[in-house]
Design an enzyme around this catalytic site. Structure first.
Site, PDB file in Angstrom:
ATOM      1  N   SER A  16      63.541  31.752 -72.514  1.00 33.44           N
ATOM      2  CA  SER A  16      64.689  31.240 -71.756  1.00 33.44           C
ATOM      3  C   SER A  16      64.445  29.803 -71.304  1.00 33.44           C
ATOM      4  CB  SER A  16      64.979  32.142 -70.545  1.00 33.44           C
ATOM      5  OG  SER A  16      66.288  31.935 -70.067  1.00 33.44           O
ATOM      6  N   LYS A  74      72.790  31.399 -72.660  1.00 32.08           N
ATOM      7  CA  LYS A  74      72.083  30.938 -73.864  1.00 32.08           C
ATOM      8  C   LYS A  74      72.497  31.704 -75.111  1.00 32.08           C
ATOM      9  CE  LYS A  74      67.982  29.243 -71.407  1.00 32.08           C
ATOM     10  NZ  LYS A  74      68.277  29.652 -70.031  1.00 32.08           N
ATOM     11  N   SER A 116      71.291  33.073 -67.308  1.00 33.55           N
ATOM     12  CA  SER A 116      70.750  32.634 -68.599  1.00 33.55           C
ATOM     13  C   SER A 116      71.280  33.388 -69.802  1.00 33.55           C
ATOM     14  CB  SER A 116      69.223  32.711 -68.582  1.00 33.55           C
ATOM     15  OG  SER A 116      68.691  31.542 -68.011  1.00 33.55           O
TER      16      SER A 116
END
Length: 563
Positions: free
Chosen positions: A392, A213, A210
Site C-alpha cells: 500500500s 488503490k 487505501s
C-alpha cells in the site's frame, strides 16, 4: 477464474509449534510469463527468502500509527506509537518489515487464473520462517526440524452453486452486526454471474482509505501496456561539465549496489548504470555540476483532504518525478521516513558516482534537443503495480497516477490524476457517477467510492477471460498478485492470527485504514470452492476494533456454504 490460497492448519502467533502437524500455508512468487492475462512478464523464478527484522520495529506504510501486536514503539517522522489508537489520517495495515525478494502472497492466484488453480507453500510456522508475524516467541523446548515447503494446489469449482442470498445473509448477520464494524457499506458478488449476493448501502459512497488503490491500479493497467516502463535520463547541460538528470516517473530507481533486491524489484534501474553511461559518453570531460529536472510534475505538494503531517512521513511523501526507492530515507526498509527533497537526493547520488559534482535544481526544463548521455528503464508496469498494492505504497500510487494523467492529456497534479482515473474507468464501462477522488492513494478523507464500484472492478478482474469480457479481464489480471494474502503477505501479514484464523491463506484483499475508517476489498473462496468478491467500507470505530471486525466478515465468507 482465479483460485485462492488454502490454509491447512493455523498456528496462533503466541503459541510454539510442534515439529509436525502445525503448518500454515503461504504463497510465494511464481515465475512470470508474457502470456496475455498473466500476472507479470518477469522471469526471475520463485523467491524463497526470509524477511529481515530491523532492530526497532517501525511503523508500516501509509498511516500515522498501527496495531502491530508488539509493545508501543516510537517512530521517527512525528508518528505516535504503533499500538496507540488512531490519531492521524491514513493508518494502513502491516506489511512485512523488510521485503527482501518481494515476498508476494497473492501472486499465484492471478498467474494461474486461466487454470483456476493456485500454488501455495506449506511452511511451519510462517511467522518465524518469514518474519511475517510479531516478535518471536522465546523457545521453551528445542526448535522443530526444518520443514520443506510443500506445493499445494487449491482450485475454484466452476460447478459450485455458491451461497444463496438468504443463506449468506443469515451467515453474515452476526459478524456484520458486531459493534466493531461500525457503519458498514458493503457488497458480496458472484463474479461469474455479476450477481450481488449480499449488500449494505452498496450504491452509497463512503470513504475508501487505501482501497482507492484498486481504482488507481485498474485505471493504469487499462490505459497503459503491461510492459510499459518509465525512463530516467541524463542529458548534456548548456555549460561544459554540466549534466541534467531528468526524472521520468520511476519511483523504483535506486542507488543500492548491483545485485541488491529492493522493495520494488530484484532488477531496478540503478544510478550507477546511469553514471557509467555518462562517463563513457561525455568524452572524458570532467562532470562538475548535476542539475535536477523535476518539471514533469506540477501542482501542490499535498492533496485536498491531507494533513500537513502526511508528507513527508513514513507513509507519505512529496510527489516528484525523480526519486530513489520511493523517496525513502532507508532504501530497504518499507516504513522509513520519506525525504523532503527526494529529487535532490537522487541528484546527489548521481553526483557521487560521477566523482563529487555539485547538485542543484534546474531552473528550466532540459532542452528537447539536448544530447542524451545516459538512460535507464524502470521495471515493467505490472511489477510496479504489484509492489505498490502489496505494501500500500502511497507515493508509488500517486506517481503512477501522475503518469496516467500525462498519458490521458490531464495536468500531472493530484487533481489531474484523479480526473484521469475517473475518465479511464468510465470509458471502460464502470459506473463512476458517484465517484469523488482527490488523490490516487486513499490518504484523502474527501475521497468517496461506492462498494458497487469496487466490487465491479474486482469482479471483472477475476472474471474468466472469455469473449464476454476478454480485454478488460486480461488487462486487470496483474492487480491480483498485489492483493495481500491473509496471515501471509503485505498489509495482511499480521492479521488473521487468532479469531479469524480460518481465513488465513484464503482471503486476498486490499486493506485501508484512516482514523475511524477501516476498509477491506478482495476475493475469497468459500467451502464449496466458489470464488466470491467482497468490498467492505466501515466507519465509526478504531483500528483496534475495525480491522478484526472486517477480518471476521471475510472469514465468514470463507466458512460459508450458506444455503
Amino acid at each position: 477464474m482465479a483460485g485462492t490460497l488454502g490454509v491447512e492448519s493455523a498456528v496462533p502467533r503466541d503459541q510454539p509449534a510442534d515439529a509436525a502437524g502445525q503448518a500454515t500455508t503461504v504463497a510465494l512468487r511464481k515465475p512470470g510469463t508474457e502470456l496475455p492475462g498473466e500476472s507479470s512478464p518477469r522471469s526471475h523464478g520463485t523467491r524463497f527468502e526470509p524477511a529481515e527484522e530491523p532492530a526497532v520495529r517501525p511503523e508500516p506504510d501509509d498511516s500515522a500509527q498501527h496495531d502491530l501486536g508488539g509493545p508501543p514503539t516510537s517512530v521517527p517522522g512525528g508518528s505516535p506509537p504503533v499500538d496507540s489508537p488512531p490519531a492521524g489520517p491514513e493508518n494502513e495495515d502491516e506489511p512485512p518489515r523488510r521485503r527482501r525478494g518481494l515476498l508476494v502472497g497473492a501472486l499465484v492466484a492471478t498467474a494461474v487464473v486461466a487454470l483456476a488453480v493456485t500454488s501455495v507453500f506449506t511452511v511451519d510456522p510462517v511467522g518465524r520462517i518469514f518474519g511475517l508475524g510479531g516478535p518471536a516467541v522465546l523457545p521453551t523446548s528445542p526448535a522443530p526440524a526444518p520443514i520443506t515447503p510443500q506445493l499445494v494446489l487449491h482450485g475454484v469449482d466452476p460447478a459450485a452453486a455458491g451461497p444463496t442470498e438468504e443463506g449468506l445473509s443469515a451467515a453474515l448477520a452476526p459478524v456484520v452486526g458486531a459493534a466493531g464494524v461500525g457503519t458498514l457499506h458493503g457488497v458480496v458478488v458472484d463474479p461469474a454471474s455479476g450477481q450481488s449476493l449480499w449488500s449494505a448501502s452498496p450504491t452509497e459512497p463512503a470513504v475508501p482509505a487505501s482501497t482507492t488503490k484498486i481504482l488507481t491500479s485498474a485505471a493504469v493497467l487499462l490505459a497503459l501496456p503491461a510492459d510499459h516502463t518509465f525512463d530516467t535520463t541524463v542529458v548534456a547541460g548548456a555549460e561544459p561539465g554540466t549534466v541534467i538528470l531528468v526524472g521520468g516517473g520511476d519511483f523504483a530507481l535506486t542507488a543500492t549496489p548491483e545485485g541488491t533486491t529492493t522493495l520494488y524489484s530484484p532488477e531496478p534501474a540503478r544510478i550507477a548504470d546511469l553514471a557509467a553511461q555518462v562517463l563513457e559518453n561525455s568524452g572524458g570531460e570532467p562532470i562538475t555540476e548535476v542539475l535536477v529536472d523535476v518539471s514533469r510534475y506540477s501542482g501542490p505538494a499535498r492533496a485536498t483532504g491531507w494533513d500537513d503531517s502526511d508528507a513527508p512521513s513514513t507513509y507519505g511523501g512529496f510527489v516528484e518525478p525523480l526519486m530513489l526507492d520511493g523517496g525513502r530515507s532507508d532504501p530497504l526498509v518499507e516504513p522509513s521516513v520519506r525525504l523532503s527533497t527526494p529529487a535532490s537526493a537522487a541528484g546527489q547520488a548521481l553526483a557521487d558516482e560521477l566523482g563529487g559534482a555539485t547538485v542543484s535544481v534546474a531552473e528550466e526544463p532540459a532542452a528537447a534537443e539536448a544530447a542524451v548521455l545516459g538512460e535507464v528503464q524502470s521495471p515493467p508496469l505490472v511489477d510496479l503495480v504489484e509492489a505498490m498494492m502489496l505494501v500500500s505504497d502511497n507515493v508509488a500510487a500517486e506517481m503512477l497516477a501522475r503518469e496516467l494523467a500525462l498519458h490521458e492529456g490531464e495536468e500531472p497534479t493530484y487533481e489531474g490524476a484523479a480526473a484521469a482515473i475517473t475518465t479511464v474507468l468510465g470509458e471502460n464501462g464502470f459506473d463512476v457517477s458517484q465517484l469523488s477522488l482527490f488523490d490516487a492513494s486513499g490518504l484523502s478523507r474527501d475521497n468517496l467510492i461506492t462498494p458497487n464500484l469496487l466490487g465491479d472492478i474486482l469482479s471483472v478482474t477475476v472474471h474468466p477471460i472469455d469473449e464476454s469480457d476478454q480485454a478488460r479481464s486480461a488487462a486487470l489480471r496483474p492487480m491480483l498478485t498485489g492483493l495481500p494474502v491473509a496471515g501471509a503477505s503485505g498489509t495482511l501479514a499480521d492479521r488473521y492470527q487468532t479469531g479469524s484464523a480460518a481465513g488465513r491463506g484464503w482471503v486476498q484483499a486490499k486493506t485501508g485504514t484512516l482514523s475511524s475508517v477501516n476498509t477491506l476489498a478482495g476475493v475469497v473462496t468459500d467451502q464449496e470452492g466458489k470464488l466470491l468478491v467482497f468490498a467492505l467500507l466501515s466507519s465509526g470505530t478504531s483500528v483496534l476494533e475495525g480491522r478484526p471486525a472486517l477480518d471476521a466478515v471475510a472469514t465468514a465468507l470463507r466458512e460459508c456454504g450458506c444455503r
